[in-house]
Enzyme design. Structure first.
Site, short mmCIF file in Angstrom:
data_model
loop_
_atom_site.label_atom_id
_atom_site.label_comp_id
_atom_site.label_asym_id
_atom_site.label_seq_id
_atom_site.Cartn_x
_atom_site.Cartn_y
_atom_site.Cartn_z
N ASP A 107 45.35 31.89 32.73
CA ASP A 107 45.37 33.52 33.70
C ASP A 107 44.42 34.38 32.69
OD1 ASP A 107 46.21 35.27 35.35
OD2 ASP A 107 48.15 35.74 34.46
N LEU B 246 44.17 10.70 25.81
CA LEU B 246 44.84 12.05 26.28
C LEU B 246 45.12 11.88 27.66
CD1 LEU B 246 45.46 15.16 25.57
CD2 LEU B 246 43.35 15.44 26.11
N ARG C 265 40.21 39.51 35.36
CA ARG C 265 40.33 40.41 34.56
C ARG C 265 39.17 40.48 33.32
NH1 ARG C 265 46.06 40.50 32.64
NH2 ARG C 265 45.89 38.38 33.70
N TRP C 266 38.73 39.12 32.93
CA TRP C 266 37.71 38.86 32.14
C TRP C 266 36.43 39.51 32.48
CZ3 TRP C 266 33.38 35.81 32.23
CH2 TRP C 266 32.52 35.78 31.13
N SER D 189 47.72 27.40 42.12
CA SER D 189 49.26 27.37 42.63
C SER D 189 49.32 27.14 44.23
CB SER D 189 50.04 28.39 42.03
OG SER D 189 49.61 29.65 42.91
N SER D 190 50.54 26.85 44.76
CA SER D 190 50.73 26.78 46.12
C SER D 190 50.60 28.35 46.69
CB SER D 190 51.90 26.31 46.45
OG SER D 190 52.99 26.38 45.47
N GLU D 191 50.63 29.24 45.81
CA GLU D 191 50.72 30.78 46.32
C GLU D 191 49.09 31.33 46.15
OE1 GLU D 191 54.29 29.24 45.84
OE2 GLU D 191 53.54 29.78 43.83
N HIS E 182 36.29 32.68 36.83
CA HIS E 182 36.77 31.16 36.90
C HIS E 182 35.71 30.43 36.48
CE1 HIS E 182 39.76 32.95 39.03
NE2 HIS E 182 39.20 33.23 40.26
C1 FPP Z 1 44.27 32.81 37.11
O1 FPP Z 1 43.36 33.85 36.75
C2 FPP Z 1 43.42 31.65 37.28
C3 FPP Z 1 43.18 30.87 38.30
C4 FPP Z 1 43.93 30.91 39.41
C5 FPP Z 1 42.35 29.63 38.40
C6 FPP Z 1 41.87 28.73 37.21
C7 FPP Z 1 40.89 28.20 37.32
C8 FPP Z 1 39.91 27.98 36.31
C9 FPP Z 1 40.04 28.03 35.01
C10 FPP Z 1 38.58 27.05 36.81
C11 FPP Z 1 38.54 25.57 37.25
C12 FPP Z 1 39.48 24.62 36.54
C13 FPP Z 1 39.30 23.12 36.65
C14 FPP Z 1 40.42 22.46 36.21
C15 FPP Z 1 38.29 22.76 36.94
P1 FPP Z 1 43.56 34.98 37.69
O2 FPP Z 1 42.40 34.82 38.61
O3 FPP Z 1 44.68 35.19 38.32
O4 FPP Z 1 43.17 36.22 36.65
P2 FPP Z 1 43.62 37.76 36.65
O5 FPP Z 1 44.95 37.80 36.50
O6 FPP Z 1 42.87 38.43 35.54
O7 FPP Z 1 43.19 38.35 37.91
#
Ligand code: FPP
Length: 254
Positions: free
Chosen positions: A24, A135, A28-29, A69-71, A41
């Site tokens: 997560d 792994l 925000r990053w 997630s499904s959401e 992302h």
């Molecule tokens: C949550 O951060 C992150 C996600 C919903 C997506 C995670 C995806 C990746 C790390 C990239 C691709 C992964 C693979 C396996 C190739 P957020 O968007 O909810 O962040 P926020 O809470 O700061 O808004």
């Protein structure tokens, strides 16, 4: 059959054997740097690479990452399609690296919602890495813990229709062998980056006795050093599985 932490006390080791992560803080990053959320992302893929490498080096056997997630379908269409593109790219580019590192890749979740090209790439990547055992990397995509329990229940009933007449015969093993990760031990360590402290419908059955580690660090900043901090925290946990501290200490000094 893998051990259930509510039926028998599992063997534990100082390095977690199964690590499950909610990645997560990507949005925000990016916002902090005045970049679009999608840049977070994209940067997050680097942290995925680093987590796989570090876990492999430190002797973790199972790494499970919550990618979508499904959401998450509720997000803006542009963000959802960027995430799909990132999955496709990662599957196209990273599989040979995974092969080289002895990583077996599996994707869990309701994959029927994905476009056919993505479903094909997932099937190919799983087949190519199926013989690896160093792994076990699992990506949860369009996954939800409640979905998992429901699909397991449906499969269990199809496989054993007599359970409809004898529901008292349903036990943990009957259900858990149909869960998406029936082949893996329960996670020892759960990590959520980004500062929120919730489980968000991830592996809710399997997290029963998992140690939960929350960090403020955003996922794109979560490097090997941050992962090692989580492992050090885990190493100092007393895993009691319902017993008292005195019982655990008596056993460990025997
Ligand atoms: C949550 O951060 C992150 C996600 C919903 C997506 C995670 C995806 C990746 C790390 C990239 C691709 C992964 C693979 C396996 C190739 P957020 O968007 O909810 O962040 P926020 O809470 O700061 O808004």
């Amino acid at each position: 059959m893998v051990t259930s932490s509510t039926i028998e006390i599992p063997t534990t080791t100082s390095v977690p054997q199964h690590v499950a992560i909610i990645m997560d803080g990507n949005g925000r990053w990016a916002s902090k740097r005045l970049l679009p959320r999608t840049a977070g992302h994209a940067r997050g893929v680097q942290s995925v690479r680093s987590a796989v490498e570090t876990c492999g080096t430190l002797g973790v056997r199972y790494l499970t990452l919550f990618a979508f997630s499904s959401e998450n379908w509720r997000r803006p269409a542009e963000e959802v399609s960027l995430l799909m593109r990132l999955f496709v790219q990662a599957l196209e580019r990273e599989v040979s690296r995974l092969q080289h590192q002895g990583v077996r890749l599996r994707v869990i979740g309701d994959l029927s919602a994905f476009e056919p090209k993505l479903q094909d790439l997932i099937a190919q990547a799983q087949a190519k890495t199926a013989h690896n055992d160093q792994l076990h990397l699992t990506i949860a995509a369009n996954y939800g813990g409640r979905w998992d329990m429901l699909q397991a229940m449906q499969k269990m009933m199809f496989a054993n229709p007599e359970l409809g007449k004898h529901p008292e015969r349903i036990d943990e093993h009957a259900l858990s062998e149909h869960l998406s990760m029936s082949w893996a031990p329960e996670p020892d360590l759960f990590i959520r980056t980004g500062g929120e402290q919730r489980v968000s419908n991830f592996l809710i059955w399997q997290l029963a006795y998992t140690e939960l580690f929350f960090t403020e660090c955003y996922w794109p900043d979560f490097n090997a050093e941050e992962l090692k901090k989580a492992f050090e925290w885990y190493r100092l946990r007393e895993r009691r599985f319902g017993r008292t501290s005195a019982q655990v200490n008596t056993l460990s000094t025997r």
